[in-house]
Design a protein around this motif. Structure first.
Motif, PDB file in Angstrom:
ATOM      1  N   LEU A 285      -1.148   0.327   4.077  1.00 12.50           N
ATOM      2  CA  LEU A 285      -2.100  -0.930   3.919  1.00 12.50           C
ATOM      3  C   LEU A 285      -1.472  -1.969   3.550  1.00 12.50           C
ATOM      4  O   LEU A 285      -2.063  -3.254   3.692  1.00 12.50           O
ATOM      5  CB  LEU A 285      -2.993  -0.262   2.992  1.00 12.50           C
ATOM      6  CG  LEU A 285      -3.993   1.006   2.720  1.00 12.50           C
ATOM      7  CD1 LEU A 285      -4.557   1.402   1.547  1.00 12.50           C
ATOM      8  CD2 LEU A 285      -4.881   0.618   4.103  1.00 12.50           C
ATOM      9  N   PHE A 286      -0.370  -2.023   3.023  1.00  7.42           N
ATOM     10  CA  PHE A 286       0.487  -3.402   2.482  1.00  7.42           C
ATOM     11  C   PHE A 286       1.488  -3.915   3.411  1.00  7.42           C
ATOM     12  O   PHE A 286       1.920  -4.926   3.201  1.00  7.42           O
ATOM     13  CB  PHE A 286       0.714  -3.029   0.916  1.00  7.42           C
ATOM     14  CG  PHE A 286      -0.301  -2.362   0.288  1.00  7.42           C
ATOM     15  CD1 PHE A 286      -1.536  -3.065   0.004  1.00  7.42           C
ATOM     16  CD2 PHE A 286      -0.111  -1.050  -0.171  1.00  7.42           C
ATOM     17  CE1 PHE A 286      -2.454  -2.451  -0.717  1.00  7.42           C
ATOM     18  CE2 PHE A 286      -1.292  -0.386  -0.809  1.00  7.42           C
ATOM     19  CZ  PHE A 286      -2.105  -1.246  -1.297  1.00  7.42           C
ATOM     20  N   ASN A 291       2.993  -7.881  -3.558  1.00  9.74           N
ATOM     21  CA  ASN A 291       1.883  -8.745  -4.334  1.00  9.74           C
ATOM     22  C   ASN A 291       0.479  -8.109  -3.883  1.00  9.74           C
ATOM     23  O   ASN A 291      -0.398  -7.610  -4.677  1.00  9.74           O
ATOM     24  CB  ASN A 291       1.805 -10.149  -3.954  1.00  9.74           C
ATOM     25  CG  ASN A 291       0.604 -10.853  -4.980  1.00  9.74           C
ATOM     26  OD1 ASN A 291       0.523 -10.869  -6.159  1.00  9.74           O
ATOM     27  ND2 ASN A 291      -0.345 -11.597  -4.084  1.00  9.74           N
ATOM     28  N   LEU A 292       0.228  -7.844  -2.573  1.00 13.99           N
ATOM     29  CA  LEU A 292      -1.239  -7.178  -2.195  1.00 13.99           C
ATOM     30  C   LEU A 292      -1.315  -5.731  -2.885  1.00 13.99           C
ATOM     31  O   LEU A 292      -2.213  -5.401  -3.108  1.00 13.99           O
ATOM     32  CB  LEU A 292      -0.968  -7.077  -0.751  1.00 13.99           C
ATOM     33  CG  LEU A 292      -2.294  -6.495   0.245  1.00 13.99           C
ATOM     34  CD1 LEU A 292      -3.330  -7.445  -0.362  1.00 13.99           C
ATOM     35  CD2 LEU A 292      -2.022  -6.679   1.653  1.00 13.99           C
ATOM     36  N   ASP A 297      -3.858  -2.311  -7.357  1.00 13.22           N
ATOM     37  CA  ASP A 297      -3.765  -1.306  -8.331  1.00 13.22           C
ATOM     38  C   ASP A 297      -4.689  -1.962  -9.647  1.00 13.22           C
ATOM     39  O   ASP A 297      -4.183  -3.010 -10.184  1.00 13.22           O
ATOM     40  CB  ASP A 297      -2.364  -1.050  -8.735  1.00 13.22           C
ATOM     41  CG  ASP A 297      -1.809  -0.156 -10.007  1.00 13.22           C
ATOM     42  OD1 ASP A 297      -3.139   0.218 -10.545  1.00 13.22           O
ATOM     43  OD2 ASP A 297      -1.101   0.233 -10.134  1.00 13.22           O
ATOM     44  N   LEU A 298      -5.664  -1.556  -9.947  1.00 17.29           N
ATOM     45  CA  LEU A 298      -6.641  -2.209 -10.919  1.00 17.29           C
ATOM     46  C   LEU A 298      -5.886  -1.991 -12.501  1.00 17.29           C
ATOM     47  O   LEU A 298      -6.280  -2.832 -13.416  1.00 17.29           O
ATOM     48  CB  LEU A 298      -8.002  -1.255 -11.137  1.00 17.29           C
ATOM     49  CG  LEU A 298      -8.674  -1.481  -9.762  1.00 17.29           C
ATOM     50  CD1 LEU A 298     -10.202  -1.168  -9.817  1.00 17.29           C
ATOM     51  CD2 LEU A 298      -8.623  -2.986  -9.117  1.00 17.29           C
ATOM     52  N   TRP A 299      -4.943  -1.079 -12.623  1.00 19.83           N
ATOM     53  CA  TRP A 299      -4.034  -0.749 -13.819  1.00 19.83           C
ATOM     54  C   TRP A 299      -3.527  -2.100 -13.849  1.00 19.83           C
ATOM     55  O   TRP A 299      -3.477  -2.833 -14.934  1.00 19.83           O
ATOM     56  CB  TRP A 299      -3.588   0.364 -13.971  1.00 19.83           C
ATOM     57  CG  TRP A 299      -3.742   1.556 -13.789  1.00 19.83           C
ATOM     58  CD1 TRP A 299      -3.882   2.420 -12.827  1.00 19.83           C
ATOM     59  CD2 TRP A 299      -4.960   2.213 -14.663  1.00 19.83           C
ATOM     60  NE1 TRP A 299      -4.665   3.471 -12.598  1.00 19.83           N
ATOM     61  CE2 TRP A 299      -5.205   3.480 -13.756  1.00 19.83           C
ATOM     62  CE3 TRP A 299      -5.475   2.001 -15.681  1.00 19.83           C
ATOM     63  CZ2 TRP A 299      -6.084   4.436 -14.453  1.00 19.83           C
ATOM     64  CZ3 TRP A 299      -6.203   2.910 -16.420  1.00 19.83           C
ATOM     65  CH2 TRP A 299      -6.530   4.060 -15.701  1.00 19.83           C
ATOM     66  N   LYS A 303      -3.636  -5.962 -16.431  1.00 19.18           N
ATOM     67  CA  LYS A 303      -2.587  -6.233 -17.589  1.00 19.18           C
ATOM     68  C   LYS A 303      -1.860  -7.568 -16.902  1.00 19.18           C
ATOM     69  O   LYS A 303      -1.269  -8.023 -18.073  1.00 19.18           O
ATOM     70  CB  LYS A 303      -1.567  -5.370 -17.313  1.00 19.18           C
ATOM     71  CG  LYS A 303      -2.115  -3.833 -18.147  1.00 19.18           C
ATOM     72  CD  LYS A 303      -1.247  -2.810 -18.332  1.00 19.18           C
ATOM     73  CE  LYS A 303      -1.797  -1.519 -18.857  1.00 19.18           C
ATOM     74  NZ  LYS A 303      -0.801  -0.458 -18.950  1.00 19.18           N
ATOM     75  N   HIS A 304      -1.612  -7.906 -15.698  1.00 17.45           N
ATOM     76  CA  HIS A 304      -0.767  -8.896 -15.137  1.00 17.45           C
ATOM     77  C   HIS A 304      -1.531 -10.100 -14.842  1.00 17.45           C
ATOM     78  O   HIS A 304      -0.976 -11.293 -14.552  1.00 17.45           O
ATOM     79  CB  HIS A 304       0.136  -8.312 -14.328  1.00 17.45           C
ATOM     80  CG  HIS A 304       1.177  -7.307 -14.634  1.00 17.45           C
ATOM     81  ND1 HIS A 304       0.568  -6.095 -14.698  1.00 17.45           N
ATOM     82  CD2 HIS A 304       2.299  -7.426 -15.304  1.00 17.45           C
ATOM     83  CE1 HIS A 304       1.492  -5.354 -15.257  1.00 17.45           C
ATOM     84  NE2 HIS A 304       2.698  -6.172 -15.554  1.00 17.45           N
ATOM     85  N   GLU A 305      -2.814 -10.007 -14.562  1.00 19.08           N
ATOM     86  CA  GLU A 305      -3.630 -11.349 -14.158  1.00 19.08           C
ATOM     87  C   GLU A 305      -4.730 -11.678 -14.949  1.00 19.08           C
ATOM     88  O   GLU A 305      -5.078 -10.592 -16.002  1.00 19.08           O
ATOM     89  CB  GLU A 305      -4.065 -11.216 -12.626  1.00 19.08           C
ATOM     90  CG  GLU A 305      -3.036 -10.842 -11.604  1.00 19.08           C
ATOM     91  CD  GLU A 305      -3.717 -11.247 -10.257  1.00 19.08           C
ATOM     92  OE1 GLU A 305      -5.070 -11.451 -10.157  1.00 19.08           O
ATOM     93  OE2 GLU A 305      -2.913 -11.172  -9.180  1.00 19.08           O
TER      94      GLU A 305
END
Length: 375
Positions: A285-286, A291-292, A297-299, A303-305
């Motif tokens: 997929l990537f 970054n994609l 990854d919703l986890w 936490k990061h955005e």
């Protein structure tokens, strides 16, 4: 006859019954110990068991919508022409075409003004160039004269993988449930746009813009809203749109709202997971784009955005669902943002199946209705 045809199921049940009766009737005649009678007994047992398994399999497929056709079941949907490239000027009737109309299953009404309507449509993405069928539920109010100038909120409803859009109408009963809830005054009239997240079959794209491949996220975040806006009286503001899904569709729903809060003001994931898998159904997929991969990854995302200004609903069961602990952790992580709003439905027990989701759909529709505007 198609895989999901009632005639196929009835035929399989009849053949199984005939073979069972035939086995009981012929068994005494095949009691001798020679190769012919032994072969006859083995053949009858195998034939009876195969038809019984076929009957059960066909019934389960009709109930849960695993496969849409014989080609889908046999893995013959492997044609690489999975993305249809239409030029922006190639369509004469816009990006959404109505193929047929029908009444809402289970609703006794002679006219759409009283019972609503299901429209089967074909949608072509102007930007993604993805073409896919869908079903659109229009509530009775959409056809009533006093609402002729009103716009309606929209909920995009997604199946799991592989799933069939028809199952959302006839098995999970989204239109009938929405019609009844609105009739009882428990939710506002809403338009439902129901389809598979598998917009490039047979590949499971996980609603990702695959580098050099299907641009599934762009389709759902940009093309689909544009097509629906161009054809129906729907709200244009960000607060007018929500998205619901189960399993893979639940993951997609949450991700779309988190990535595109200005498009989807609310999202409900029924039995979702929180990170795109990589397996034979998805392929790569990537393509090395870290970054994609992180943003899928919703986890990692929470936490990061920057926390998105949207409302999320997640569901699980204490017994029967594998995502229970992950769901509790996701709720905790979202709560910590103090920006993204999170709600949940946690059942005492319930498996990853249609029966569980049918229990969750009425409160889910009420929840999302309360978070969308009609302007």
């Amino acid at each position: 006859m198609g895989l999901t045809s009632n005639k196929v199921l009835v035929l399989a049940v009849v053949v199984a019954a005939v073979l069972f009766v035939g086995t009981v009737w012929l068994w005494p005649r095949l009691a001798r110990q020679n190769w012919r009678t032994v072969s006859g007994r083995v053949g009858l047992m195998l034939a009876t068991q195969l038809t019984l398994f076929a009957s059960v399999g066909l019934a389960a497929n009709q109930a849960f919508g695993f496969y849409a056709s014989w080609a889908d079941l046999l893995g013959k949907e492997t044609d690489p022409g999975i993305v249809v490239d239409h030029s922006a000027h190639g369509s004469t009737g816009g990006p959404l075409q109505v193929v047929s109309t029908s009444d809402v299953p289970g609703v006794r009404a002679s006219r759409p003004e009283t019972g609503g309507q299901i429209q089967k449509v074909d949608i072509v993405g102007r930007t993604s160039h993805i073409a896919t069928p869908a079903f659109v539920y229009l509530p009775p109010e959409y056809f009533q004269p006093q609402y002729r100038t009103r716009t309606f909120p929209v909920a995009v409803v997604l199946t799991g993988y592989p799933g069939t859009a028809q199952a959302l109408v006839s098995k999970l009963n989204y239109p009938r449930t929405a019609q009844q809830l609105a009739k009882d005054g428990r939710m506002q009239p809403m338009i439902l746009v129901m389809l598979r997240p598998t917009v490039a079959p047979p590949r499971d794209t996980e609603c990702v813009d695959v580098p050099g491949g299907p641009q599934a996220e762009t389709f759902f975040a940009k093309d689909l809203p544009e097509a629906v806006l161009a054809h129906y009286r729907v709200g244009k503001r960000p607060g007018s749109w929500g998205v619901i899904g189960d399993s893979t569709g639940g993951y997609c729903a949450l991700k779309l709202a988190m990535h595109h809060p200005k498009v989807y003001a609310a999202a409900a994931g029924l039995s979702p997971y929180y990170k795109a898998p990589i397996d034979p159904t998805t392929g790569d997929l990537f393509h090395g784009d870290k970054n994609l991969q992180n943003r899928a990854d919703l986890w990692w995302l929470i936490k990061h955005e920057r926390a998105p200004d949207t409302s999320l609903l997640v569901t699980s069961s204490k017994v029967g669902e594998h995502n229970y602990k992950d769901t509790l952790k996701f709720i905790e992580d979202v709560q910590a943002t103090n920006v993204t709003r999170i709600s949940s439905i946690i059942l005492d027990s319930g498996g990853h199946n249609f029966n569980t989701w049918r229990r969750e759909i009425p409160p889910t529709l009420q929840w999302i209705s309360g978070r969308l505007t009609d302007r």
